[in-house]
Design an enzyme around this catalytic site. Structure first.
Site, PDB file in Angstrom:
ATOM      1  N   CYS A 177      44.531  31.014  30.336  1.00  0.00           N
ATOM      2  CA  CYS A 177      45.137  30.772  31.643  1.00  0.00           C
ATOM      3  C   CYS A 177      44.805  29.351  32.101  1.00  0.00           C
ATOM      4  O   CYS A 177      44.016  28.641  31.477  1.00  0.00           O
ATOM      5  CB  CYS A 177      44.630  31.795  32.653  1.00  0.00           C
ATOM      6  SG  CYS A 177      42.924  31.531  33.179  1.00  0.00           S
ATOM      7  N   CYS A 223      40.925  28.800  32.862  1.00  0.00           N
ATOM      8  CA  CYS A 223      40.112  28.699  31.643  1.00  0.00           C
ATOM      9  C   CYS A 223      40.425  27.426  30.867  1.00  0.00           C
ATOM     10  O   CYS A 223      39.522  26.750  30.370  1.00  0.00           O
ATOM     11  CB  CYS A 223      40.337  29.922  30.764  1.00  0.00           C
ATOM     12  SG  CYS A 223      39.718  31.451  31.505  1.00  0.00           S
ATOM     13  N   GLU A 253      36.615  33.327  28.443  1.00  0.00           N
ATOM     14  CA  GLU A 253      36.311  31.922  28.168  1.00  0.00           C
ATOM     15  C   GLU A 253      35.287  31.367  29.157  1.00  0.00           C
ATOM     16  O   GLU A 253      34.371  30.646  28.768  1.00  0.00           O
ATOM     17  CB  GLU A 253      37.588  31.063  28.240  1.00  0.00           C
ATOM     18  CG  GLU A 253      38.656  31.439  27.242  1.00  0.00           C
ATOM     19  CD  GLU A 253      39.702  32.390  27.807  1.00  0.00           C
ATOM     20  OE1 GLU A 253      40.860  32.300  27.367  1.00  0.00           O
ATOM     21  OE2 GLU A 253      39.374  33.229  28.675  1.00  0.00           O
ATOM     22  N   HIS A 304      36.676  35.780  33.349  1.00  0.00           N
ATOM     23  CA  HIS A 304      37.466  35.655  32.125  1.00  0.00           C
ATOM     24  C   HIS A 304      36.524  35.393  30.948  1.00  0.00           C
ATOM     25  O   HIS A 304      35.462  34.772  31.102  1.00  0.00           O
ATOM     26  CB  HIS A 304      38.470  34.514  32.246  1.00  0.00           C
ATOM     27  CG  HIS A 304      39.519  34.754  33.281  1.00  0.00           C
ATOM     28  ND1 HIS A 304      40.776  34.211  33.204  1.00  0.00           N
ATOM     29  CD2 HIS A 304      39.516  35.478  34.439  1.00  0.00           C
ATOM     30  CE1 HIS A 304      41.498  34.582  34.243  1.00  0.00           C
ATOM     31  NE2 HIS A 304      40.748  35.346  35.014  1.00  0.00           N
TER      32      HIS A 304
END
Length: 154
Positions: free
Chosen positions: A87, A90, A59, A57
């Site tokens: 999410c 993260c 992040e 991801h």
């Protein structure tokens, strides 16, 4: 417009550029940038699909780069700019590694949950990790279907 708002918009545009690169390559339009003392120390677009890495991801990768730069996992004094709400994985990573500020463009609507605010509350970290939503809302929302995001109140 205040200097802080101008800075937030500048760094959000960098996060959006990361998202645009991912989208152009056929990936998901998510981008993040980590800033410390006015210096970008981590940046990434989502690489989950292209790298076959379930933790790829935007992040997470941006935080990993920032930690390498700082030589520590402690992100105190750092700001994360992300074009979309995060999410659970993260969000927990941002809060548990002490990010001081998270600036997001859009926040997902119900059914596509945003987890940062509940995790901050659950962990009692509201005194440390602050959140600003809606920076360049219209521009960040353009990467997503209108039905998938909500405009922040106020």
């Amino acid at each position: 417009m205040s200097s802080a708002q101008t800075d937030h918009e500048y760094y959000m545009r960098l996060a959006m550029a990361e998202a645009a690169m991912c989208a152009a390559a056929g990936g998901r339009p998510y981008g993040s940038v980590v800033v410390h003392d006015g210096v970008v120390i981590g940046r990434s677009g989502a690489r989950k699909d292209s790298s076959k890495n379930p933790t790829g991801h935007a992040e997470i990768i941006a935080i990993q780069e920032a930690a390498q730069y700082l030589g520590t996992a402690d992100m105190t004094g750092c700001t994360m700019y992300t074009n979309r709400g995060s999410c659970a994985m993260c969000s927990a990573t941002m809060v548990s590694n002490n990010l001081s500020l998270v600036v997001r463009g859009v926040t997902p609507v119900e059914g596509d949950r945003e987890f940062l605010d509940p995790i901050i509350a659950m962990l009692g970290r509201g005194d440390h990790t602050k959140v600003i939503s809606g920076v360049l809302f219209d521009e960040t929302a353009s990467h997503f279907e209108t039905a998938m995001v909500s405009r922040p109140a106020g």
